[in-house]
Design a protein around this motif. Structure first.
Motif, PDB file in Angstrom:
ATOM      1  N   ALA A  72       0.827  -1.193   0.000  1.00  4.35           N
ATOM      2  CA  ALA A  72       0.000   0.000   0.000  1.00  4.35           C
ATOM      3  C   ALA A  72       0.866   1.250   0.000  1.00  4.35           C
ATOM      4  N   GLU A  73       0.420   2.257  -0.737  1.00  2.00           N
ATOM      5  CA  GLU A  73       1.093   3.550  -0.734  1.00  2.00           C
ATOM      6  C   GLU A  73       0.781   4.241   0.593  1.00  2.00           C
ATOM      7  N   PRO A  74       1.790   4.788   1.248  1.00  2.31           N
ATOM      8  CA  PRO A  74       1.499   5.502   2.498  1.00  2.31           C
ATOM      9  C   PRO A  74       0.691   6.766   2.212  1.00  2.31           C
ATOM     10  N   ASP A  75      -0.059   7.205   3.193  1.00  4.33           N
ATOM     11  CA  ASP A  75      -0.866   8.415   3.027  1.00  4.33           C
ATOM     12  C   ASP A  75       0.023   9.607   2.720  1.00  4.33           C
ATOM     13  N   PHE A  76      -0.435  10.491   1.839  1.00  3.68           N
ATOM     14  CA  PHE A  76       0.345  11.667   1.464  1.00  3.68           C
ATOM     15  C   PHE A  76       0.184  12.795   2.485  1.00  3.68           C
ATOM     16  N   ALA A  77      -0.801  12.680   3.382  1.00  6.96           N
ATOM     17  CA  ALA A  77      -1.056  13.747   4.339  1.00  6.96           C
ATOM     18  C   ALA A  77      -1.769  13.195   5.563  1.00  6.96           C
ATOM     19  N   THR A  78      -1.720  13.978   6.633  1.00  8.34           N
ATOM     20  CA  THR A  78      -2.529  13.688   7.818  1.00  8.34           C
ATOM     21  C   THR A  78      -3.545  14.800   7.967  1.00  8.34           C
ATOM     22  N   ILE A  79      -4.709  14.450   8.489  1.00 10.53           N
ATOM     23  CA  ILE A  79      -5.793  15.412   8.684  1.00 10.53           C
ATOM     24  C   ILE A  79      -6.134  15.439  10.166  1.00 10.53           C
ATOM     25  N   ALA A  80      -6.269  16.644  10.702  1.00 11.42           N
ATOM     26  CA  ALA A  80      -6.684  16.808  12.098  1.00 11.42           C
ATOM     27  C   ALA A  80      -7.879  17.750  12.145  1.00 11.42           C
ATOM     28  N   LEU A  81      -8.915  17.363  12.875  1.00 12.66           N
ATOM     29  CA  LEU A  81     -10.075  18.222  13.093  1.00 12.66           C
ATOM     30  C   LEU A  81     -10.032  18.694  14.541  1.00 12.66           C
ATOM     31  N   THR A  82     -10.194  19.994  14.741  1.00 12.27           N
ATOM     32  CA  THR A  82     -10.124  20.585  16.065  1.00 12.27           C
ATOM     33  C   THR A  82     -11.409  21.346  16.345  1.00 12.27           C
TER      34      THR A  82
ATOM     35  N   GLY B  72      -1.377  22.162  -4.623  1.00 13.48           N
ATOM     36  CA  GLY B  72      -2.774  21.913  -4.939  1.00 13.48           C
ATOM     37  C   GLY B  72      -3.348  20.866  -4.014  1.00 13.48           C
ATOM     38  N   LEU B  73      -4.498  21.159  -3.491  1.00 13.53           N
ATOM     39  CA  LEU B  73      -5.168  20.263  -2.562  1.00 13.53           C
ATOM     40  C   LEU B  73      -6.662  20.379  -2.809  1.00 13.53           C
ATOM     41  N   ASP B  74      -7.328  19.255  -2.929  1.00  6.67           N
ATOM     42  CA  ASP B  74      -8.784  19.210  -3.044  1.00  6.67           C
ATOM     43  C   ASP B  74      -9.318  18.585  -1.771  1.00  6.67           C
ATOM     44  N   LEU B  75     -10.321  19.227  -1.211  1.00  6.15           N
ATOM     45  CA  LEU B  75     -10.861  18.819   0.075  1.00  6.15           C
ATOM     46  C   LEU B  75     -12.372  18.710  -0.027  1.00  6.15           C
ATOM     47  N   PHE B  76     -12.929  17.661   0.573  1.00  3.81           N
ATOM     48  CA  PHE B  76     -14.375  17.530   0.685  1.00  3.81           C
ATOM     49  C   PHE B  76     -14.691  17.320   2.151  1.00  3.81           C
TER      50      PHE B  76
ATOM     51  N   ASP C 248     -16.912  14.260   8.113  1.00  3.93           N
ATOM     52  CA  ASP C 248     -15.840  13.499   7.475  1.00  3.93           C
ATOM     53  C   ASP C 248     -15.098  14.391   6.497  1.00  3.93           C
ATOM     54  N   VAL C 249     -13.778  14.311   6.532  1.00  2.96           N
ATOM     55  CA  VAL C 249     -12.939  15.114   5.652  1.00  2.96           C
ATOM     56  C   VAL C 249     -12.131  14.178   4.761  1.00  2.96           C
ATOM     57  N   TYR C 250     -12.159  14.442   3.450  1.00  6.91           N
ATOM     58  CA  TYR C 250     -11.411  13.668   2.465  1.00  6.91           C
ATOM     59  C   TYR C 250     -10.506  14.648   1.726  1.00  6.91           C
ATOM     60  N   ALA C 251      -9.221  14.318   1.613  1.00 10.53           N
ATOM     61  CA  ALA C 251      -8.267  15.191   0.931  1.00 10.53           C
ATOM     62  C   ALA C 251      -7.559  14.422  -0.177  1.00 10.53           C
ATOM     63  N   GLU C 252      -7.288  15.128  -1.286  1.00 15.00           N
ATOM     64  CA  GLU C 252      -6.563  14.560  -2.421  1.00 15.00           C
ATOM     65  C   GLU C 252      -5.562  15.584  -2.922  1.00 15.00           C
TER      66      GLU C 252
ATOM     67  N   ALA D  56      -3.721   8.625  -3.411  1.00 13.78           N
ATOM     68  CA  ALA D  56      -5.001   8.121  -2.922  1.00 13.78           C
ATOM     69  C   ALA D  56      -5.544   9.091  -1.867  1.00 13.78           C
ATOM     70  N   LYS D  57      -6.865   9.188  -1.783  1.00 12.76           N
ATOM     71  CA  LYS D  57      -7.510  10.069  -0.798  1.00 12.76           C
ATOM     72  C   LYS D  57      -7.118   9.673   0.617  1.00 12.76           C
ATOM     73  N   VAL D  58      -7.016  10.685   1.477  1.00 19.45           N
ATOM     74  CA  VAL D  58      -6.882  10.424   2.908  1.00 19.45           C
ATOM     75  C   VAL D  58      -8.171  10.892   3.570  1.00 19.45           C
ATOM     76  N   HIS D  59      -8.480  10.322   4.723  1.00 23.32           N
ATOM     77  CA  HIS D  59      -9.758  10.579   5.385  1.00 23.32           C
ATOM     78  C   HIS D  59      -9.560  10.749   6.880  1.00 23.32           C
ATOM     79  N   ALA D  60     -10.352  11.628   7.467  1.00 23.09           N
ATOM     80  CA  ALA D  60     -10.463  11.735   8.922  1.00 23.09           C
ATOM     81  C   ALA D  60     -11.925  12.011   9.232  1.00 23.09           C
ATOM     82  N   GLY D  61     -12.403  11.502  10.342  1.00 22.07           N
ATOM     83  CA  GLY D  61     -13.799  11.700  10.717  1.00 22.07           C
ATOM     84  C   GLY D  61     -13.927  12.105  12.172  1.00 22.07           C
ATOM     85  N   GLN D  62     -15.024  12.785  12.463  1.00 22.05           N
ATOM     86  CA  GLN D  62     -15.307  13.227  13.825  1.00 22.05           C
ATOM     87  C   GLN D  62     -16.790  13.013  14.125  1.00 22.05           C
ATOM     88  N   LEU D  63     -17.085  12.194  15.139  1.00 27.26           N
ATOM     89  CA  LEU D  63     -18.466  12.003  15.564  1.00 27.26           C
ATOM     90  C   LEU D  63     -18.965  13.274  16.258  1.00 27.26           C
ATOM     91  N   PHE D  64     -20.245  13.578  16.048  1.00 24.97           N
ATOM     92  CA  PHE D  64     -20.840  14.712  16.747  1.00 24.97           C
ATOM     93  C   PHE D  64     -22.279  14.417  17.068  1.00 24.97           C
TER      94      PHE D  64
END
Length: 169
Positions: free
Chosen positions: A30-40, A76-80, A146-150, A155-163
């Protein structure tokens, strides 16, 4: 005959031992993630594991931080940012170089899409994106942000936060 059988067994054992370990290739790499995502959590949210907010609070805010871990520079970064738009409404966003717009293409495809064109070297972060929301419905509700970055064909990276939207008294 016994000598012949022992000789064949020894030859077979040696042939198994001689196979070099370097020739073994893992089935999946597997390709390692290109980024880390943190939600604060910011104003209007409380809690550590799961965030909580109450209806009637004018505004909630949270920050999305993304750090380049690709091993090289990325531009360049695309975020959803996915969340239920029938429960939370984006009132504004802020962050240097971010361009964002609302999307509502049905369940799972609603929220905020953003782009960022800064050149970021390895181990540095893109400018933070602060998102301001307000509660739409006065009902108890549980979901996730949920945050998805490319970027750069990775490959997309993802982070999620329950609320939860808490209406208890």
């Amino acid at each position: 005959m016994l000598k012949y059988a022992l000789g064949a067994t020894a030859a077979l054992a040696l042939s198994v031992v001689v196979i070099p370990a370097a020739s073994v290739v893992p089935a999946v790499s597997a390709e390692p993630d290109f980024a880390t995502i943190a939600l604060t959590a910011g104003k209007g949210w409380s809690g550590t594991g799961s965030w909580s907010t109450r209806p009637g609070q004018y505004r909630q805010e949270f920050t999305v931080g993304i750090t380049n871990t690709a091993g090289h520079e990325e531009q360049g970064l695309d975020l959803f940012v996915s969340f239920p738009t029938d429960r939370l409404d984006v009132t504004s966003y802020e962050g240097r170089g971010w361009d964002c717009w609302d999307v509502n293409d049905g369940p799972g495809a609603e929220g905020l899409r953003c782009t960022q064109n800064h050149l970021i070297v390895d181990k540095e972060a893109w400018p933070a994106l602060k998102i301001h929301t307000s509660v739409v419905k006065w009902e108890h509700y549980n979901d996730s942000i949920d945050v998805y970055a490319e970027a750069g064909g990775h490959a997309k990276v993802h982070a999620g936060q329950l609320f939860k939207i808490d209406t208890s008294t």
